[in-house]
Design an enzyme around this catalytic site. Structure first.
Site, PDB file in Angstrom:
ATOM      1  N   LYS A 195     -10.726   5.700 -13.056  1.00 57.09           N
ATOM      2  CA  LYS A 195     -10.426   4.270 -13.112  1.00 57.09           C
ATOM      3  C   LYS A 195     -11.618   3.392 -13.448  1.00 57.09           C
ATOM      4  CE  LYS A 195      -7.224   4.296  -9.258  1.00 57.09           C
ATOM      5  NZ  LYS A 195      -7.418   3.630  -7.977  1.00 57.09           N
ATOM      6  N   GLY A 371     -18.383   6.739  -3.320  1.00 56.38           N
ATOM      7  CA  GLY A 371     -18.227   5.285  -3.203  1.00 56.38           C
ATOM      8  C   GLY A 371     -19.504   4.609  -2.733  1.00 56.38           C
TER       9      GLY A 371
HETATM   10  P1  ADP Z   1     -15.875  10.765  -9.190  1.00 60.41           P
HETATM   11  O1  ADP Z   1     -15.208  11.356  -7.959  1.00 60.41           O
HETATM   12  O2  ADP Z   1     -16.896  11.686  -9.778  1.00 60.41           O
HETATM   13  O3  ADP Z   1     -16.379   9.370  -8.951  1.00 60.41           O
HETATM   14  P2  ADP Z   1     -13.343   9.817 -10.185  1.00 60.41           P
HETATM   15  O4  ADP Z   1     -12.756  10.053  -8.841  1.00 60.41           O
HETATM   16  O5  ADP Z   1     -13.534   8.437 -10.647  1.00 60.41           O
HETATM   17  O6  ADP Z   1     -14.737  10.616 -10.301  1.00 60.41           O
HETATM   18  O7  ADP Z   1     -12.439  10.534 -11.273  1.00 60.41           O
HETATM   19  C1  ADP Z   1     -12.200  11.898 -11.247  1.00 60.41           C
HETATM   20  C2  ADP Z   1     -10.814  12.206 -11.756  1.00 60.41           C
HETATM   21  O8  ADP Z   1     -10.606  11.647 -13.050  1.00 60.41           O
HETATM   22  C3  ADP Z   1     -10.592  13.687 -11.892  1.00 60.41           C
HETATM   23  O9  ADP Z   1      -9.556  14.069 -11.022  1.00 60.41           O
HETATM   24  C4  ADP Z   1     -10.205  13.871 -13.351  1.00 60.41           C
HETATM   25  O10 ADP Z   1      -9.165  14.801 -13.523  1.00 60.41           O
HETATM   26  C5  ADP Z   1      -9.740  12.486 -13.742  1.00 60.41           C
HETATM   27  N1  ADP Z   1      -9.839  12.291 -15.183  1.00 60.41           N
HETATM   28  C6  ADP Z   1     -10.941  12.307 -15.954  1.00 60.41           C
HETATM   29  N2  ADP Z   1     -10.626  12.126 -17.243  1.00 60.41           N
HETATM   30  C7  ADP Z   1      -9.293  12.002 -17.310  1.00 60.41           C
HETATM   31  C8  ADP Z   1      -8.352  11.793 -18.378  1.00 60.41           C
HETATM   32  N3  ADP Z   1      -8.766  11.681 -19.638  1.00 60.41           N
HETATM   33  N4  ADP Z   1      -7.040  11.692 -18.059  1.00 60.41           N
HETATM   34  C9  ADP Z   1      -6.633  11.805 -16.787  1.00 60.41           C
HETATM   35  N5  ADP Z   1      -7.461  11.999 -15.738  1.00 60.41           N
HETATM   36  C10 ADP Z   1      -8.773  12.099 -15.998  1.00 60.41           C
END
Ligand code: ADP
Ligand code: MG
Length: 398
Positions: A195, A371
């Protein structure tokens, strides 16, 4: 920020807020990274013959729920610490817990039950904070991953006792502070994940400081769509399109490149054996989802990063949990790991990707806070830092 250097823990009962919010599988700890990260603080305090009373949250239970008990963590901790760890199953605020804690002797280690079993924990109930405070003579906050939360076991109790940052907290603040206050240039940020809304603050706060940002993952599609691209069935935050435009304008004003994918790997479903196509990122066919950055984008991102002296990375480049959509994330991880630079990765899923690759040692710092690391980079401080006295100008100076 007051630290362990300011605390004489000798033979004191020290209440330590750790971050043992670890993944469990079949009643056992599946990944002990966060437990390991707490050991330096625990060993240091035990070296001073303190009695340790540890508390943490685990997951998001609604009231008391055995599935979220910290009992399995006590076992894993005992093994890693090479000492007995007494698990206290009663509610942390209860009289039974107070009694168990009173019986603790120098060198004892007690782990309390999940603080989120307490209805007042997330509300930062002052009564609960005072009940926690009766369990120690000093309070050490070492739960960096929770330091952005105004909860009773984080900030409430810290106001009731002499309170200090643990070694993990100190290390995280130093490592992330370097990204804010004295980065070496060129400085690049790589963002991905689900997001845009989670990362707006960081984009706004870091954009003026960096040489450029590369954006992949699902969040890229909100930008691409805002700019008029066709994103098919890719994940988009429909209510963030204007914001994405504003961030792109801001980057142009500051003359900072904001790299978006030029090509993506698309599929109609998220499955290992799904049919895939590499398509232009702004021309994803109807019914198809962009699930990873494509080969041209991987190359473009890697060459933007080449020569960087500071890199912060948060968020996977695609659905890395499901191969083959992990390829972009792997390439970017490899490109960052190979740099002779100050490299930091933060975020639960990006850190999981780095660990899965076995690359943790090749990064300068792997943050234990998702976070919390983002909020720290956005605001330069956290509620859990403020309550320990805040950062002095010297702490944030080069
Ligand atoms: P982090 O935990 O490293 O901060 P986020 O929680 O923001 O990362 O996002 C991780 C999630 O985003 C993962 O579950 C991944 O599958 C999803 N994601 C990444 N790229 C895509 C995409 N193109 N379409 C759908 N989901 C995605
Ligand atoms: Mg995540």
């Amino acid at each position: 920020m007051r630290t362990l250097a300011d605390l004489n823990a000798r033979e004191k009962r020290v209440l330590v807020r750790v971050d043992y919010n670890v993944p469990l599988k079949d009643g056992r700890v599946a990944d002990a990274t966060r437990i390991r990260a707490s050991l330096p603080t625990l060993e240091r305090l035990l070296g001073e013959d303190a009695a340790l009373v540890l508390m943490s949250h685990l997951g998001r239970p609604k009231g008391v729920d055995p599935a979220f008990s910290l009992a399995p963590v006590a076992e894993a901790l005992a093994e890693l610490l090479g000492r007995e760890v007494r698990f206290v199953p009663s509610l942390p605020s209860s009289e039974e817990t107070a009694e168990a804690v009173r019986a603790a002797r120098p060198g004892d280690v007690l782990l309390l039950e999940n603080v989120r079993f307490e209805p007042g924990e997330k509300k930062n109930d002052p009564e609960l904070a005072r009940a926690y405070a009766r369990l120690g003579e000093a309070f050490v906050l070492d739960a960096f991953g929770s330091a952005h939360r105004e909860h009773a076991s984080v900030v409430g109790v810290a106001r009731e006792l002499p309170s200090y940052a643990g070694l993990l907290m100190e290390k995280e603040v130093k490592a992330l502070g370097r990204l804010l206050h004295h980065p070496a240039y060129p400085y690049w940020v790589v963002l991905g994940g689900a997001k845009v809304s989670d990362k707006i603050g960081v984009i706004e706060s870091l954009l003026p400081k960096v040489d450029g940002m590369a954006i992949g993952g699902a969040m890229a599609f909100t930008f691409i769509k805002a700019a008029g691209g066709e994103v098919g069935a890719s994940l988009v935050e429909g209510d963030k399109l204007e914001l994405a435009l504003r961030l792109m304008d801001r980057a142009r004003e500051l003359d900072k490149p904001l790299l978006l994918p030029s090509d993506v790997v698309a599929a109609r479903e998220i499955r290992e054996d799904a049919e895939t196509r590499v398509v232009p990122a702004d021309a994803v066919p109807e019914g198809w989802m962009g699930l990873d950055i494509g080969p041209r984008t991987r190359e473009a991102f890697a060459s933007a990063l080449a020569g960087a002296c500071t890199v912060f990375w948060n968020g996977p480049m695609g659905v890395f949990e499901t191969p083959p959509f992990d390829a972009g994330t792997l390439t970017v991880a490899e490109a960052i790991a190979a740099l002779d630079a100050y490299t930091v990765v933060g975020g639960g899923d990006s850190v999981a990707a780095v660990n899965r690759l076995g690359y943790a040692d090749r990064f300068s710092h792997v943050s234990t806070g998702g976070g919390a690391s983002l909020e720290f980079l956005e605001r330069g401080t956290l509620p859990g830092i403020e309550v320990l006295g805040g950062l002095s100008p010297e702490e944030v100076a080069p």
